[in-house]
Motif scaffolding. Structure first.
Motif, PDB file in Angstrom:
ATOM      1  N   ILE A 156       0.920  -4.348   2.656  1.00  0.00           N
ATOM      2  CA  ILE A 156       0.399  -3.100   2.089  1.00  0.00           C
ATOM      3  C   ILE A 156       1.505  -2.289   1.424  1.00  0.00           C
ATOM      4  O   ILE A 156       2.602  -2.131   1.972  1.00  0.00           O
ATOM      5  CB  ILE A 156      -0.212  -2.223   3.223  1.00  0.00           C
ATOM      6  CG1 ILE A 156      -1.357  -2.941   3.920  1.00  0.00           C
ATOM      7  CG2 ILE A 156      -0.637  -0.859   2.694  1.00  0.00           C
ATOM      8  CD1 ILE A 156      -2.659  -3.003   3.173  1.00  0.00           C
ATOM      9  N   GLU A 157       1.173  -1.767   0.244  1.00  0.00           N
ATOM     10  CA  GLU A 157       2.037  -0.750  -0.377  1.00  0.00           C
ATOM     11  C   GLU A 157       1.384   0.605  -0.058  1.00  0.00           C
ATOM     12  O   GLU A 157       0.227   0.836  -0.414  1.00  0.00           O
ATOM     13  CB  GLU A 157       2.074  -0.992  -1.894  1.00  0.00           C
ATOM     14  CG  GLU A 157       2.923   0.006  -2.652  1.00  0.00           C
ATOM     15  CD  GLU A 157       2.762  -0.128  -4.164  1.00  0.00           C
ATOM     16  OE1 GLU A 157       3.118   0.819  -4.869  1.00  0.00           O
ATOM     17  OE2 GLU A 157       2.255  -1.181  -4.632  1.00  0.00           O
ATOM     18  N   PHE A 158       2.121   1.460   0.643  1.00  0.00           N
ATOM     19  CA  PHE A 158       1.567   2.757   1.042  1.00  0.00           C
ATOM     20  C   PHE A 158       1.813   3.787  -0.060  1.00  0.00           C
ATOM     21  O   PHE A 158       2.947   3.948  -0.526  1.00  0.00           O
ATOM     22  CB  PHE A 158       2.216   3.244   2.345  1.00  0.00           C
ATOM     23  CG  PHE A 158       1.850   2.399   3.535  1.00  0.00           C
ATOM     24  CD1 PHE A 158       0.689   2.661   4.257  1.00  0.00           C
ATOM     25  CD2 PHE A 158       2.644   1.325   3.920  1.00  0.00           C
ATOM     26  CE1 PHE A 158       0.334   1.867   5.349  1.00  0.00           C
ATOM     27  CE2 PHE A 158       2.300   0.527   5.010  1.00  0.00           C
ATOM     28  CZ  PHE A 158       1.144   0.794   5.724  1.00  0.00           C
ATOM     29  N   ILE A 159       0.752   4.466  -0.471  1.00  0.00           N
ATOM     30  CA  ILE A 159       0.890   5.498  -1.511  1.00  0.00           C
ATOM     31  C   ILE A 159       0.477   6.835  -0.890  1.00  0.00           C
ATOM     32  O   ILE A 159      -0.672   7.005  -0.457  1.00  0.00           O
ATOM     33  CB  ILE A 159       0.023   5.157  -2.735  1.00  0.00           C
ATOM     34  CG1 ILE A 159       0.550   3.827  -3.309  1.00  0.00           C
ATOM     35  CG2 ILE A 159       0.072   6.277  -3.775  1.00  0.00           C
ATOM     36  CD1 ILE A 159      -0.226   3.272  -4.437  1.00  0.00           C
ATOM     37  N   SER A 160       1.434   7.751  -0.823  1.00  0.00           N
ATOM     38  CA  SER A 160       1.205   9.013  -0.128  1.00  0.00           C
ATOM     39  C   SER A 160       0.470  10.005  -1.037  1.00  0.00           C
ATOM     40  O   SER A 160       0.878  10.240  -2.174  1.00  0.00           O
ATOM     41  CB  SER A 160       2.558   9.587   0.304  1.00  0.00           C
ATOM     42  OG  SER A 160       2.351  10.692   1.132  1.00  0.00           O
ATOM     43  N   VAL A 161      -0.611  10.563  -0.531  1.00  0.00           N
ATOM     44  CA  VAL A 161      -1.425  11.523  -1.294  1.00  0.00           C
ATOM     45  C   VAL A 161      -1.147  12.922  -0.734  1.00  0.00           C
ATOM     46  O   VAL A 161      -1.221  13.137   0.475  1.00  0.00           O
ATOM     47  CB  VAL A 161      -2.926  11.173  -1.153  1.00  0.00           C
ATOM     48  CG1 VAL A 161      -3.799  12.189  -1.863  1.00  0.00           C
ATOM     49  CG2 VAL A 161      -3.193   9.761  -1.692  1.00  0.00           C
TER      50      VAL A 161
END
Ligand SMILES: N[C@@H](CCC(=O)N[C@@H](CS)C(=O)NCC(=O)O)C(=O)O
Length: 228
Positions: free
Chosen positions: A28-33
């Motif tokens: 997983i590539e985590f993308i912070s919102v």
């Protein structure tokens, strides 16, 4: 795969537990919102999830999956061994039922308390919630009271069996665990006399996939940004 989330927020925490339990974190590539800046309510995000909420999982073929339960089902079935969402029709139905009770009776009531009876995630989100904030506060407090009143129900179940849906740790436990971590963060801790619920929470915290993924570790940093 990409996961749009925020480290420490309760619903994304459910998926972080699932990823760890299924050994999928490396995929997983985590993308912070940025929830406080209302990034999840902007056009680009709404194209992925019209509800304007995280988590959202983006598959490699470009499909977007939102709702923590749908994401959990997808991840749990990837290896053909759905340990968290059930293998037999009976297991699937009981897990589904108990997880939905955990959502409706704790996670969602606490969410309403947090967003309406307390400053929640701040002013930027208010246009998407309720314009007349003062009238919503009393309702938010009632939702918080409901969350507390519902906790003994789960305590009673856990006096009879080790986990919410029976003998095995499942998606139902993950939802209740995230809900109770959120409740504590919002100032609604489990009463000390609910011994079975407190003991279960201690046992679940010790599961390797759950350790340090409680859903209340980073959000306080965001709240500090608001001066909450
Ligand atoms: N039913 C959704 C709930 C998602 C949810 O409430 N996410 C929160 C973060 S814990 C959120 O995005 N809040 C920001 C907002 O409401 O604008 C799920 O199961 O994933």
């Amino acid at each position: 795969m990409k996961l749009y989330d925020r480290h420490g927020a309760p619903n994304p925490a459910r998926i972080r537990i699932v990823l760890a339990e299924k050994g999928l974190e490396d995929r997983i590539e985590f993308i912070s919102v940025d929830l406080i800046a209302a990034e999840q309510k902007q056009t680009a995000f709404l194209a992925m999830n019209p509800m304007g909420k995280i988590p959202v999982l983006e598959l490699d073929d470009g499909t977007f999956i939102s709702e923590s339960t749908a994401i959990t089902e997808y991840l749990d079935n990837l290896d053909g061994n759905p340990t968290l969402t059930g293998r037999t029709p009976r297991e699937k139905a009981v897990i589904h039922m108990m997880q939905r009770r955990a959502e409706m009776m704790v996670l969602e009531t606490v969410d309403d308390y947090f967003h309406y009876a307390t400053p929640g995630l701040g002013a930027a989100l208010r246009p998407w919630r309720m314009p007349d904030w003062s009238s919503a506060k009393e309702w938010g407090q009632r939702r918080g009271a409901q969350a507390v009143q519902n906790m003994p129900y789960f305590n009673d179940i856990l006096t009879q069996q080790p986990f919410l849906a029976g003998d095995a740790f499942s998606m139902a436990d993950i939802s209740l665990f995230a809900g109770l971590a959120f409740a504590e963060l919002a100032g609604l801790p489990i009463a000390s006399e609910l011994a079975a619920l407190n003991a279960w929470r201690g046992r679940v915290s010790d599961i390797p996939a759950v350790k340090n993924r409680s859903g209340q570790d980073i959000l306080p940093e965001d709240l500090a940004r608001l001066g909450a």
